[in-house]
Each structure stands twice: as C-alpha cells, then as structure tokens.
Write an enzyme that holds these catalytic residues in place. Structure first.
Site, PDB file in Angstrom:
ATOM      1  N   CYS A  12       8.645 -44.813  30.525  1.00  0.00           N
ATOM      2  CA  CYS A  12       9.644 -45.829  30.169  1.00  0.00           C
ATOM      3  C   CYS A  12      10.682 -45.127  29.302  1.00  0.00           C
ATOM      4  O   CYS A  12      10.501 -43.975  28.896  1.00  0.00           O
ATOM      5  CB  CYS A  12       8.979 -46.958  29.378  1.00  0.00           C
ATOM      6  SG  CYS A  12       8.314 -46.397  27.819  1.00  0.00           S
ATOM      7  N   HIS A  43       0.060 -41.047  25.372  1.00  0.00           N
ATOM      8  CA  HIS A  43      -1.316 -40.962  25.857  1.00  0.00           C
ATOM      9  C   HIS A  43      -1.334 -40.242  27.201  1.00  0.00           C
ATOM     10  O   HIS A  43      -1.548 -40.845  28.243  1.00  0.00           O
ATOM     11  CB  HIS A  43      -1.907 -42.367  26.007  1.00  0.00           C
ATOM     12  CG  HIS A  43      -2.016 -43.082  24.706  1.00  0.00           C
ATOM     13  ND1 HIS A  43      -2.569 -42.528  23.578  1.00  0.00           N
ATOM     14  CD2 HIS A  43      -1.631 -44.321  24.337  1.00  0.00           C
ATOM     15  CE1 HIS A  43      -2.529 -43.387  22.595  1.00  0.00           C
ATOM     16  NE2 HIS A  43      -1.947 -44.481  23.025  1.00  0.00           N
ATOM     17  N   HIS A  83       5.819 -45.608  19.366  1.00  0.00           N
ATOM     18  CA  HIS A  83       5.126 -46.798  18.864  1.00  0.00           C
ATOM     19  C   HIS A  83       5.641 -47.259  17.503  1.00  0.00           C
ATOM     20  O   HIS A  83       5.431 -48.399  17.121  1.00  0.00           O
ATOM     21  CB  HIS A  83       3.634 -46.503  18.687  1.00  0.00           C
ATOM     22  CG  HIS A  83       2.941 -46.160  19.947  1.00  0.00           C
ATOM     23  ND1 HIS A  83       3.133 -46.833  21.110  1.00  0.00           N
ATOM     24  CD2 HIS A  83       2.020 -45.192  20.220  1.00  0.00           C
ATOM     25  CE1 HIS A  83       2.370 -46.310  22.057  1.00  0.00           C
ATOM     26  NE2 HIS A  83       1.686 -45.301  21.548  1.00  0.00           N
ATOM     27  N   GLU A 135       1.011 -49.247  17.729  1.00  0.00           N
ATOM     28  CA  GLU A 135       2.232 -50.060  17.601  1.00  0.00           C
ATOM     29  C   GLU A 135       1.947 -51.318  16.778  1.00  0.00           C
ATOM     30  O   GLU A 135       2.737 -51.729  15.918  1.00  0.00           O
ATOM     31  CB  GLU A 135       2.741 -50.455  18.996  1.00  0.00           C
ATOM     32  CG  GLU A 135       4.101 -51.140  18.927  1.00  0.00           C
ATOM     33  CD  GLU A 135       4.434 -51.939  20.165  1.00  0.00           C
ATOM     34  OE1 GLU A 135       4.698 -53.152  20.021  1.00  0.00           O
ATOM     35  OE2 GLU A 135       4.408 -51.371  21.277  1.00  0.00           O
ATOM     36  N   THR A 174       4.578 -54.677  22.532  1.00  0.00           N
ATOM     37  CA  THR A 174       5.539 -54.513  23.642  1.00  0.00           C
ATOM     38  C   THR A 174       4.858 -54.300  24.987  1.00  0.00           C
ATOM     39  O   THR A 174       5.394 -54.670  26.030  1.00  0.00           O
ATOM     40  CB  THR A 174       6.480 -53.324  23.387  1.00  0.00           C
ATOM     41  OG1 THR A 174       5.685 -52.185  23.112  1.00  0.00           O
ATOM     42  CG2 THR A 174       7.441 -53.586  22.260  1.00  0.00           C
ATOM     43  N   CYS A 202       7.980 -55.760  26.172  1.00  0.00           N
ATOM     44  CA  CYS A 202       9.077 -54.937  26.679  1.00  0.00           C
ATOM     45  C   CYS A 202       9.291 -55.235  28.164  1.00  0.00           C
ATOM     46  O   CYS A 202       8.337 -55.335  28.932  1.00  0.00           O
ATOM     47  CB  CYS A 202       8.717 -53.478  26.475  1.00  0.00           C
ATOM     48  SG  CYS A 202       9.839 -52.371  27.283  1.00  0.00           S
ATOM     49  N   SER A 231      -3.013 -47.900  26.854  1.00  0.00           N
ATOM     50  CA  SER A 231      -3.211 -49.344  26.912  1.00  0.00           C
ATOM     51  C   SER A 231      -2.462 -49.966  28.074  1.00  0.00           C
ATOM     52  O   SER A 231      -2.982 -50.793  28.811  1.00  0.00           O
ATOM     53  CB  SER A 231      -2.741 -49.931  25.577  1.00  0.00           C
ATOM     54  OG  SER A 231      -2.267 -51.211  25.723  1.00  0.00           O
TER      55      SER A 231
HETATM   56  S1  SF4 Z   1       8.883 -50.695  24.080  1.00  0.00           S
HETATM   57 FE1  SF4 Z   1       7.290 -49.347  24.648  1.00  0.00          FE
HETATM   58  S2  SF4 Z   1       7.124 -49.623  26.788  1.00  0.00           S
HETATM   59 FE2  SF4 Z   1       9.058 -50.462  26.234  1.00  0.00          FE
HETATM   60  S3  SF4 Z   1      10.488 -48.831  26.458  1.00  0.00           S
HETATM   61 FE3  SF4 Z   1       9.819 -48.786  24.385  1.00  0.00          FE
HETATM   62  S4  SF4 Z   1       8.155 -47.397  24.364  1.00  0.00           S
HETATM   63 FE4  SF4 Z   1       8.474 -47.951  26.463  1.00  0.00          FE
END
Ligand code: SF4
Length: 797
Positions: A12, A43, A83, A135, A174, A202, A231
């Site tokens: 992401c 991870h 995180h 997080e 998220t 997210c 996760s």
């Molecule tokens: S919130 Fe987490 S999943 Fe979404 S973009 Fe940011 S790091 Fe990636």
C-alpha cells in the site's frame, strides 16, 4: 488455467513510502551513523532481510539504541514505521538525541490527530482493532493510553460504560476488517447514545478486502500471498476462506506447491500490504509454469511488476523508478510512481471516507471548530481534516461589548455554514446566525419558564434602556431596572444584568418585541434573603458583621444584609465617650444578638463580652478581710471612691478614713493618692465593695493653723462657720435636705453605673427603692448631725 490477480494486491502507499524512505537513508548513510527501524518496518522477512543486509537494525526500545550505538544514540537515525508510534516514543527518541525519519503513514497520522482532538474534548476513545498491533498501541498513546480496545463483537457486547454520561468516539485500526468493524459499530450503537463513529479503515485495506471477496467468489482456488505475521494478510486469508473452499496462504513462490494448484481452472491471487510486487510476480510466474496459456493480461501485469531477475526489493524500487523515467505508461502503473498514483487514489478515497464521517458539511449546518488564525479580516477556524472555516470579524463586532482581543487561538467556536467550497476546502461561516438562533431560544425559554438571562445594556433611550443578548435586542423599562425608580439611566450603560423576560413576541424580519425586567429578580432576591435572614436569627446567636457607621449613641453593624445597633452601653465595660474609642468603620466584629423586632426590622447587638467584665471573677478575687492597695479617685459627701482594679471602684465611708470625726474625705486624702484599705463588705452581684482605710492605717486631717482676728485673737470655728440664726434664711428646708441627700444618692448611683458600664436608668430603676429607704436613714442621721452620715447609713448604689 485462469489467474485473476487483485489490482490492489501488494504494497500500500504507506508501506511503500516507509520502505522507500528506509532504502534512501541506508544508501545515503555515513560510516559513523546507525540506521534503526523502531519496530519491524514491515511484516515481510524478504524485505526485512534486504534492509538488514544494507545495515538497518530493528530496535524496540531506547535502551537497545544506546546499546547498539555503544552509548552514542545521537548517531542513530531511527525510522518510524508506517504504523506510527505514541507521543511518548517521539519524546524518548528526541531526548536521546536521535535523528528521526518519520515514515508514519499519513492516514495513521490523521487518526492520531483525530484521537487526540476527541480525547481533549473529554470523550472516551474506543479503538476497534487488535490489542497487540503496533498501530493500535501507537494510536492509544495519543489519548494517553486511556483507549478502550475492542477486538471482536463479543468484546463489544460485553463492554459496559462506567456511567451513562460517558461520551465515546470510536476509531478503527486502519487494516481492520470492514465487515467486523461494521458489526461492532452496530452493537455499540444499540448500547450507547452520544457515540461518534469514525470509520478510519484505510481505503487501501477495505478496497483490497472487497476485491479479494469479489475474486474469491469467482475463483476455484485463492492464493493469498504475504507474511504470516501480517495482520492485514491474515484478514485476506480469513475473508477468502469464508467464500472460497480452497485457499492457500504462502509467503513467497518457494512456499507454493504447484500440486495444490494444478487441478484448479480459475485461481485468484491477492496479497497483503507488506508484499512487494516482485514476490507476487514470482508466485504468479510459478503458477504459469503449469499452463503457459494463462490469462495474458494478468501475467503481463505480473511480469512488469517483477524486475527482470526478480531481484531484491531495493533493485525493484530502483528499476521501477527507472522504468517510470522511460515514460512507459504500463510500467508507470506498476512502478513506485504507480504506487504514488495509487496513493493519490487511495488518499482521496480515504479522505472521502473520513470526510463522510468527520467533515462533510453543507450550507445551513451548524459546525464547531477551533480558531487557528485571527487577522483584521476575520477568524479562521479548523473544522477537521479538510475544511477551514472563515468568520468575518464583523460577525463578532455585532455583539455589544465585544473586543477582538477576546478571541484566542485554540478557542472553540460554533457557527453556521453559509457557503462551502470543496475545491478550496473552505467554508464561509456565520457566527451571528447561530448565536442569534441560540439566543432567541434562550430568551423564549426565559419568558416561558421565568428563568433569568444575562444581558448587556448598550444604551439609554426614552423610558428605559436597550440591552442585548448577542445581537438580539431587549428593552428594559426604567421602572423595571431597579427596586426604586432609576433617575440616571446612563449609569447602567455598559453593565451586564440579569433579567426575566416579561414579553416575547417574534416579528417579521427580526422585528421582535422582547421586554425584560431586572426589578422582578431584585425583589425576589431581596425577599429570599430577608426570609433566610430572619428565619435564622435568634437571641443569643453570635454573628460576624462589619461596622457600617458610628453615631454618638452606638455603632451600626451589617450582619448579612441587615444593620443592627450596638448601643454605647454594650460596647465596652469601661466608661467611653464615643464608639470610635472601641470600633472603627469597616472593622469586622463578632457580635451577639440581644434582641430583635422583625416587624420594625430592628436588631440590638452586644459587643462587649462577659469574660471581659472586670467584675467577672470578682467573687474570687475580692473577699472580706483582704487588704489592697487602692487609688483615691473621687470624693463624695459621704466618703471617697477608690479604684481597686481597672473597672472596679469601691467605697470608703467617711467614718472609715480617720480616727477623728471629719467633715470631708478631702481633709485627709488627695485624688490619685494610693492608700491601703481593707475590704469590710461585698455585694458582687450588685457590684459593690466597701472598704476601710482606718482599719489598716487611719488618715487624720492635718491640724489647721489657727486663724487670728485683727486683734490677734484666735477665731473659733464655731464663730466663723456657724451663721447666726437670723442669717439662716437660706438654710435648706427639710424637703431640700432630703433632695440634697437624694442628689448625692443619684450621683453615687450614676458614678457607680458609669464605672461599671451599666445604664443609669437601669441602675436607678433597680436601686430606687433601697435608695429611698436609705434616704430615710440618712435624713434621720442628718437630723442628728450635720457633719457626716453615719457609717452604716451608706447609700446603696
Ligand atoms: S493506513 Fe496502513 S494500509 Fe493504509 S496506506 Fe497507510 S500503511 Fe497502508
């Protein structure tokens, strides 16, 4: 075989950003510096392995940094992973002197701000997520670790607030399951009012999850790629398993057993947020070995995603950047630039989600925000993540008495949205409109329930004054301004007063008729105070008061709204001429209520205290037979008064001074003379002590030199003093004699009274009868002898 690859599989934006930042730092690092990741950066063992190969170490606390830098933490560059961490961690690292490379995902940062704001507003924070997830731990730090963490529906059902007044704000991890979060919110909604839900999942995660579900519903087999510790990857696996009968969870191509795949016609592929594209490419590449005629489009994407040799992550990042530079449109969609493009898309999506829950505003809506800037034009208000509100300064100036310096950065304001510009993220707000609405409601309530409202008087007009509540006008008639008719209305201008609304009529275009009365409140207040005062007052009660004024007959003391009088005779045990000898205006005093008349509103107070009465312990101090040194203070025709102690005088009868018969005590004694005297009789309740000087040491008169006449013959006193019978026309008649003696009596009583601080009238009244009786004796004695009253005929005081 057909392979359906999820478009949103893999890194992401947040993770890609953290990984890229780390590689950048490692590439540019100097020899004497150390690069640490605070917690595992992502991870994914493959990526971690590559980062470690370049020198990055993972630390979990400041002690490890000190240890690994051999006591030089200032040489450390610490990467904060996507995180995010709690404010405490930032503080600790800064205190160590480390250089921080903050790779917290901007979406996570937004949640931190949200949690902090809600917590500062006094709301309890509920974090829906995995309790152990970094997080969640970091987010909890932004509400000082007071967050309530709910991980599943059962915990939500079990959760009970401490009390019914608790206000909750709910956020989500998220990467939490959208479906699960929705269910938990539904449970909480049923249980609690006043809860605000912020869907902070997210969009990258939720879209990935949605896409996974979609693919899983079509596929015969789902292959989920990612680290088992991740996760969000685990959630993809769980979701796939709910829909698809056959799901494989692999970390990389190596782990993929083709024999588990080759029997399926349609294979879906998804991957967690911490999986680099090249690993996904490897997995898809391996599956293509089974059947080269796999879906070309999917394979094409996979191939471009993986660098030629499917090399290390660093190489992947570099190569894809280069590919992007060559303007290959397809490669742009797969390069880190493509991640940024994704980011933009995801960012918008995420913000849209947040906007929906946080700051979606529209005209007419009443919003709250905090002032973040003030200038001559107006006030700028932070309304949340996206919008900034603007209130023109005129809006405030309409409020009477308002001064711009009353506004402060950080103050919360409530205003109505007049116009919204999504493009600029601006909203024009009106404070006046919202205030007006609120104030009209308040005034109407005051009118209906007769409750007071505070208004500010702006100007005096004909027949009264005009006051304002915010920008709403209220008229107060002059007769209703105070209990007594107020002549000078301008004296009220600028003052804030409480009023009751006595008339409330809404008119068109804001032409309302609103009338207030201050008098009603003042009268009610006075009556209430009066009732409270008179209901608690009682004779003998000790009160604290303030001396308001002094007069020749006493002092007036305010004892809680009412003035009581301390009469002169109650001020002191000593003889005083004016109350100022004892009290001064403004002095706080303790007084005793001696008497009161509620109808006449009169209160008599006592100030002198019994224990200060000089006669207080006289019974023990002065007993018959005691010999004392006394001071001659006053002569009387029947003896002399002597001072025994401050406030205590005694009487020495004329017969108790000398061994000789004397006509006046002044023949033997002088004022101020100290003599020894013996107590021969006491009547302490009546404040009388009789003494004898003669019993201790008689004072005889000095022999007077014999006066000679012109011929040198001694002049006999009889001849000199006694008037001839024919000259005795001015001799007092018998009644006059009685009066003379009575005068003496009264003088004595008065002297005694004043020396004892008792009212003459009181003493006379109480003593009149015995005095008259004594008078008769005196008269008899006077008849017998004109020189002095007999010893036992001493008048009573
Ligand atoms: S919130 Fe987490 S999943 Fe979404 S973009 Fe940011 S790091 Fe990636």
């Amino acid at each position: 075989m057909e392979i359906i690859k999820a478009e949103r599989a893999g890194f992401c934006f947040g993770v890609a950003n953290a990984v890229e930042k780390s590689f950048e730092i490692l590439r540019g690092r100097k020899d004497n510096t150390f690069v640490f990741s605070y917690g595992e950066l992502i991870h994914n063992d493959h990526v971690i392995g590559r980062l470690e190969a370049l020198g990055m170490r993972t630390v979990r606390n400041p002690e490890e940094i000190c240890l690994l830098t051999e006591g030089h933490p200032e040489r450390a560059v610490v990467v904060i992973r996507a995180h995010g961490v709690s404010p405490k961690v930032y503080e600790m690292l800064e205190n160590l002197g480390c250089t921080l490379a903050d790779a917290t995902c901007p979406f996570v940062t937004k949640i931190h701000s949200l949690v902090r704001e809600q917590h500062e507003k006094g709301r309890e924070i509920i974090i829906v997520g995995d309790r152990e997830h970094p997080e969640v731990i970091g987010t909890n730090g932004w509400c000082q670790e007071t967050g309530i963490i709910l991980s599943d529906e059962e915990q939500a059902r079990q959760f009970r607030p401490e009390n019914n007044n608790m206000l909750y704000s709910v956020v989500a991890q998220t990467t939490f399951s959208k479906k699960k979060f929705t269910k938990i919110c539904e449970i909480l909604k049923k249980s609690f009012d006043n809860t605000i839900f912020f869907d902070t999942i997210c969009s990258a995660t939720s879209l990935r999850q949605e896409e996974t579900v979609k693919i899983a519903s079509q596929a015969d087999l789902m292959v989920v790629v990612g680290d088992k510790k991740s996760s969000n990857t685990r959630k993809l696996y769980d979701l796939s398993s709910e829909i698809c009968d056959h799901v494989l969870f692999v970390e990389d191509a190596e782990e993929l057993n083709l024999s588990q795949v080759d029997k399926y016609m349609k294979v879906g592929v998804t991957a967690g947020a911490s999986v680099p594209d090249w690993i996904i490419g490897e997995v898809i590449g391996k599956m293509s070995e089974i059947n080269p005629e796999v879906n070309n489009q999917e394979i094409e994407i996979a191939e471009t995603a993986v660098p030629a040799e499917a090399a290390a992550v660093e190489a992947s990042v570099q190569n894809t950047e280069e590919t992007a530079a060559e303007n290959s449109e397809q490669s742009v969609s797969e390069s880190p630039v493509s991640e940024e493009s994704k980011e933009a898309g995801e960012n918008d999506s995420f913000e849209t989600m947040l906007d929906k829950t946080l700051t979606t505003i529209s005209s007419g809506q009443i919003v709250k925000g905090t002032i973040n800037k003030i200038d001559n034009k107006g006030v700028y208000v932070d309304l949340g993540f996206k919008f900034e509100g603007f209130i023109a300064i005129d809006e405030f100036a309409e409020v009477p008495g308002f001064e711009p310096d009353q506004l402060n950065i950080g103050d919360e304001v409530e205003a109505m949205v007049v116009k919204v510009s999504d493009k600029d993220g601006e909203a024009i707000l009106s404070k006046r409109r919202v205030d007006n609405k609120k104030n009209m409601l308040l005034l109407e309530q005051s009118f209906e329930s007769k409750t007071p409202v505070t208004v500010r008087i702006k100007e005096a007009v004909n027949g009264g004054v005009v006051a304002y509540l915010g920008s709403v006008r209220i008229f107060i008639p002059a007769s209703q301004l105070s209990e007594r008719y107020a002549k000078d209305l301008t004296a009220f201008v600028g003052k804030s007063v409480d009023v009751i609304i006595t008339a409330f009529e809404k008119g068109p275009k804001g032409h309302n008729r609103i009338v207030g009365s201050r008098k009603i409140l003042l009268v009610a207040d006075r009556e209430e105070k009066e009732e409270a005062f008179w209901s608690q007052i009682e004779v003998g009660k000790i009160c604290t008061g303030t001396v308001k004024s002094l007069t020749p007959f006493g002092a007036f003391v305010d004892i809680g709204g009412y003035d009581g009088l301390i009469h002169m005779s109650e001020l002191s045990w000593n003889r005083i001429k004016h109350p100022s000898e004892v009290l001064k205006v403004g002095q706080e005093v303790e007084v005793k209520i001696l008497d009161f008349d509620r109808k006449k509103k009169r209160i008599s107070l006592g100030y002198r205290k019994e224990e200060d009465n000089p006669w207080f312990d006289a019974e023990n101090l002065y007993q018959v037979g005691d010999i004392l040194e006394v001071t001659v203070v006053r002569f009387a025709s029947f003896g002399v008064f002597v001072n025994i102690a401050p406030g205590i005088d005694g009487l020495v009868h004329i017969s108790q001074i000398s061994n000789q018969r004397i006509s006046s005590a002044a023949d033997c004694l002088k004022i101020g003379q100290k003599v020894m005297a013996k107590i021969i009789d006491t009547n302490i309740p009546e404040k009388k002590i009789n003494l004898s000087i003669r019993d201790v040491q008689a004072y005889d008169p000095e022999p007077k030199p014999v006066e000679l006449d012109e011929e040198g013959n001694p002049i006999l006193p009889e001849r000199k003093d006694r008037p001839r019978k024919k000259d005795r026309g001015d001799r007092p008649a018998k009644g006059d004699k009685q009066r003379t003696r009575k005068d003496a009596e009264e003088t004595y009583v008065a002297d005694q009274a004043s020396s004892m601080g008792t009212s003459i009238g009181d003493i006379l009244a109480s003593k009149l009868q015995p005095a008259i009786e004594v008078n008769a004796v005196l008269e008899t004695e006077t008849e017998k002898t004109e020189e002095a009253p007999a010893e036992n005929a001493e008048p009573e005081a």
